[in-house]
Scaffold this motif. Structure first.
Motif, PDB file in Angstrom:
ATOM      1  N   UNK A 142       0.545   9.870 -12.961  1.00 40.04           N
ATOM      2  CA  UNK A 142       1.425   8.883 -13.598  1.00 40.04           C
ATOM      3  C   UNK A 142       1.953   7.884 -12.571  1.00 40.04           C
ATOM      4  N   UNK A 143       2.313   8.371 -11.387  1.00 36.26           N
ATOM      5  CA  UNK A 143       2.811   7.488 -10.327  1.00 36.26           C
ATOM      6  C   UNK A 143       1.722   6.527  -9.864  1.00 36.26           C
ATOM      7  N   UNK A 144       0.503   7.033  -9.681  1.00 39.64           N
ATOM      8  CA  UNK A 144      -0.626   6.181  -9.283  1.00 39.64           C
ATOM      9  C   UNK A 144      -0.838   5.049 -10.282  1.00 39.64           C
ATOM     10  N   UNK A 145      -0.855   5.404 -11.548  1.00 46.51           N
ATOM     11  CA  UNK A 145      -1.073   4.405 -12.593  1.00 46.51           C
ATOM     12  C   UNK A 145       0.023   3.337 -12.579  1.00 46.51           C
ATOM     13  N   UNK A 146       1.257   3.753 -12.400  1.00 45.94           N
ATOM     14  CA  UNK A 146       2.366   2.794 -12.382  1.00 45.94           C
ATOM     15  C   UNK A 146       2.306   1.897 -11.143  1.00 45.94           C
ATOM     16  N   UNK A 147       1.999   2.461  -9.995  1.00 47.34           N
ATOM     17  CA  UNK A 147       1.888   1.654  -8.777  1.00 47.34           C
ATOM     18  C   UNK A 147       0.746   0.646  -8.897  1.00 47.34           C
ATOM     19  N   UNK A 148      -0.392   1.084  -9.427  1.00 48.12           N
ATOM     20  CA  UNK A 148      -1.518   0.167  -9.635  1.00 48.12           C
ATOM     21  C   UNK A 148      -1.126  -0.953 -10.590  1.00 48.12           C
ATOM     22  N   UNK A 149      -0.422  -0.591 -11.643  1.00 46.81           N
ATOM     23  CA  UNK A 149       0.024  -1.583 -12.624  1.00 46.81           C
ATOM     24  C   UNK A 149       0.929  -2.626 -11.969  1.00 46.81           C
ATOM     25  N   UNK A 150       1.696  -2.200 -10.974  1.00 44.93           N
ATOM     26  CA  UNK A 150       2.612  -3.104 -10.271  1.00 44.93           C
ATOM     27  C   UNK A 150       1.948  -3.845  -9.108  1.00 44.93           C
ATOM     28  N   UNK A 151       0.652  -3.660  -8.966  1.00 39.64           N
ATOM     29  CA  UNK A 151      -0.087  -4.416  -7.954  1.00 39.64           C
ATOM     30  C   UNK A 151      -0.205  -3.753  -6.594  1.00 39.64           C
ATOM     31  N   UNK A 152       0.117  -2.478  -6.501  1.00 38.42           N
ATOM     32  CA  UNK A 152       0.001  -1.766  -5.235  1.00 38.42           C
ATOM     33  C   UNK A 152      -1.409  -1.251  -5.024  1.00 38.42           C
ATOM     34  N   UNK A 153      -1.807  -1.176  -3.776  1.00 34.30           N
ATOM     35  CA  UNK A 153      -3.007  -0.464  -3.368  1.00 34.30           C
ATOM     36  C   UNK A 153      -2.545   0.981  -3.180  1.00 34.30           C
ATOM     37  N   UNK A 154      -3.290   1.950  -3.726  1.00 39.14           N
ATOM     38  CA  UNK A 154      -2.843   3.339  -3.713  1.00 39.14           C
ATOM     39  C   UNK A 154      -3.886   4.235  -3.055  1.00 39.14           C
ATOM     40  N   UNK A 155      -3.436   5.023  -2.084  1.00 32.80           N
ATOM     41  CA  UNK A 155      -4.264   6.055  -1.468  1.00 32.80           C
ATOM     42  C   UNK A 155      -3.729   7.407  -1.922  1.00 32.80           C
ATOM     43  N   UNK A 156      -4.629   8.288  -2.345  1.00 32.57           N
ATOM     44  CA  UNK A 156      -4.244   9.631  -2.781  1.00 32.57           C
ATOM     45  C   UNK A 156      -4.857  10.641  -1.826  1.00 32.57           C
ATOM     46  N   UNK A 158       0.861  -1.182   0.000  1.00 27.77           N
ATOM     47  CA  UNK A 158       0.000   0.000   0.000  1.00 27.77           C
ATOM     48  C   UNK A 158       0.900   1.235   0.000  1.00 27.77           C
ATOM     49  N   UNK A 159       0.599   2.148  -0.894  1.00 29.63           N
ATOM     50  CA  UNK A 159       1.350   3.393  -0.999  1.00 29.63           C
ATOM     51  C   UNK A 159       0.400   4.570  -0.882  1.00 29.63           C
ATOM     52  N   UNK A 160       0.892   5.651  -0.303  1.00 28.45           N
ATOM     53  CA  UNK A 160       0.132   6.893  -0.213  1.00 28.45           C
ATOM     54  C   UNK A 160       0.861   7.948  -1.039  1.00 28.45           C
ATOM     55  N   UNK A 161       0.090   8.705  -1.814  1.00 32.27           N
ATOM     56  CA  UNK A 161       0.645   9.811  -2.577  1.00 32.27           C
ATOM     57  C   UNK A 161      -0.043  11.086  -2.110  1.00 32.27           C
ATOM     58  N   UNK A 162       0.712  11.986  -1.478  1.00 34.83           N
ATOM     59  CA  UNK A 162       0.147  13.283  -1.113  1.00 34.83           C
ATOM     60  C   UNK A 162       0.231  14.178  -2.343  1.00 34.83           C
ATOM     61  N   UNK A 163      -0.833  14.931  -2.595  1.00 33.47           N
ATOM     62  CA  UNK A 163      -0.855  15.755  -3.798  1.00 33.47           C
ATOM     63  C   UNK A 163      -0.888  14.905  -5.053  1.00 33.47           C
ATOM     64  N   UNK A 164      -1.587  13.801  -4.991  1.00 33.22           N
ATOM     65  CA  UNK A 164      -1.546  12.810  -6.057  1.00 33.22           C
ATOM     66  C   UNK A 164      -2.450  13.037  -7.250  1.00 33.22           C
ATOM     67  N   UNK A 165      -3.143  14.169  -7.319  1.00 39.49           N
ATOM     68  CA  UNK A 165      -4.040  14.364  -8.454  1.00 39.49           C
ATOM     69  C   UNK A 165      -3.401  15.143  -9.609  1.00 39.49           C
ATOM     70  N   UNK A 166      -2.179  15.586  -9.431  1.00 32.60           N
ATOM     71  CA  UNK A 166      -1.491  16.312 -10.499  1.00 32.60           C
ATOM     72  C   UNK A 166      -0.890  15.374 -11.534  1.00 32.60           C
ATOM     73  N   UNK A 167      -0.146  15.933 -12.444  1.00 30.22           N
ATOM     74  CA  UNK A 167       0.443  15.180 -13.547  1.00 30.22           C
ATOM     75  C   UNK A 167       1.367  14.063 -13.053  1.00 30.22           C
ATOM     76  N   UNK A 168       2.279  14.394 -12.168  1.00 32.45           N
ATOM     77  CA  UNK A 168       3.236  13.394 -11.669  1.00 32.45           C
ATOM     78  C   UNK A 168       2.523  12.368 -10.792  1.00 32.45           C
ATOM     79  N   UNK A 169       1.635  12.842  -9.911  1.00 32.99           N
ATOM     80  CA  UNK A 169       0.904  11.929  -9.046  1.00 32.99           C
ATOM     81  C   UNK A 169       0.028  10.956  -9.810  1.00 32.99           C
TER      82      UNK A 169
END
Length: 94
Positions: free
Chosen positions: A19-33, A6-17
């Protein structure tokens, strides 16, 4: 906690966040933004708030192994309104 993905991304709705969310999901992570704006990524847990909102931050970090700290005020008006406490919290990463 060895198997925790499980990963948390603060400020995750921007361009970098996003892209990071999509990559983490692709790698099987649960993602909280944690953000004030809902991210345009299906499959993430959205927590509406900021890094200075202790309740929202606690919720976003619950069970999290990794934190990607991308949050910051955006724009002149929001930066002016944020105040020194916000910038200290951002620099420290609470």
């Amino acid at each position: 906690m060895a198997g925790n993905k499980r990963a948390c991304i603060t400020g995750g709705s921007g361009l970098i966040g996003t892209a990071l969310s999509q990559e983490l999901l692709r790698r099987g992570y649960e993602v909280a933004v944690l953000d004030k704006k809902r991210p345009n990524v299906e499959g993430v847990e959205f927590i509406n708030g900021t890094v200075i909102d202790r309740s929202a931050l606690d919720k976003a970090l619950r069970g999290t192994r990794f934190v990607f700290h991308l949050a910051s005020p955006v724009g002149v008006q929001e930066t002016d309104e944020a105040g020194l406490d916000t910038f200290i919290a951002i620099m420290r990463g609470i």
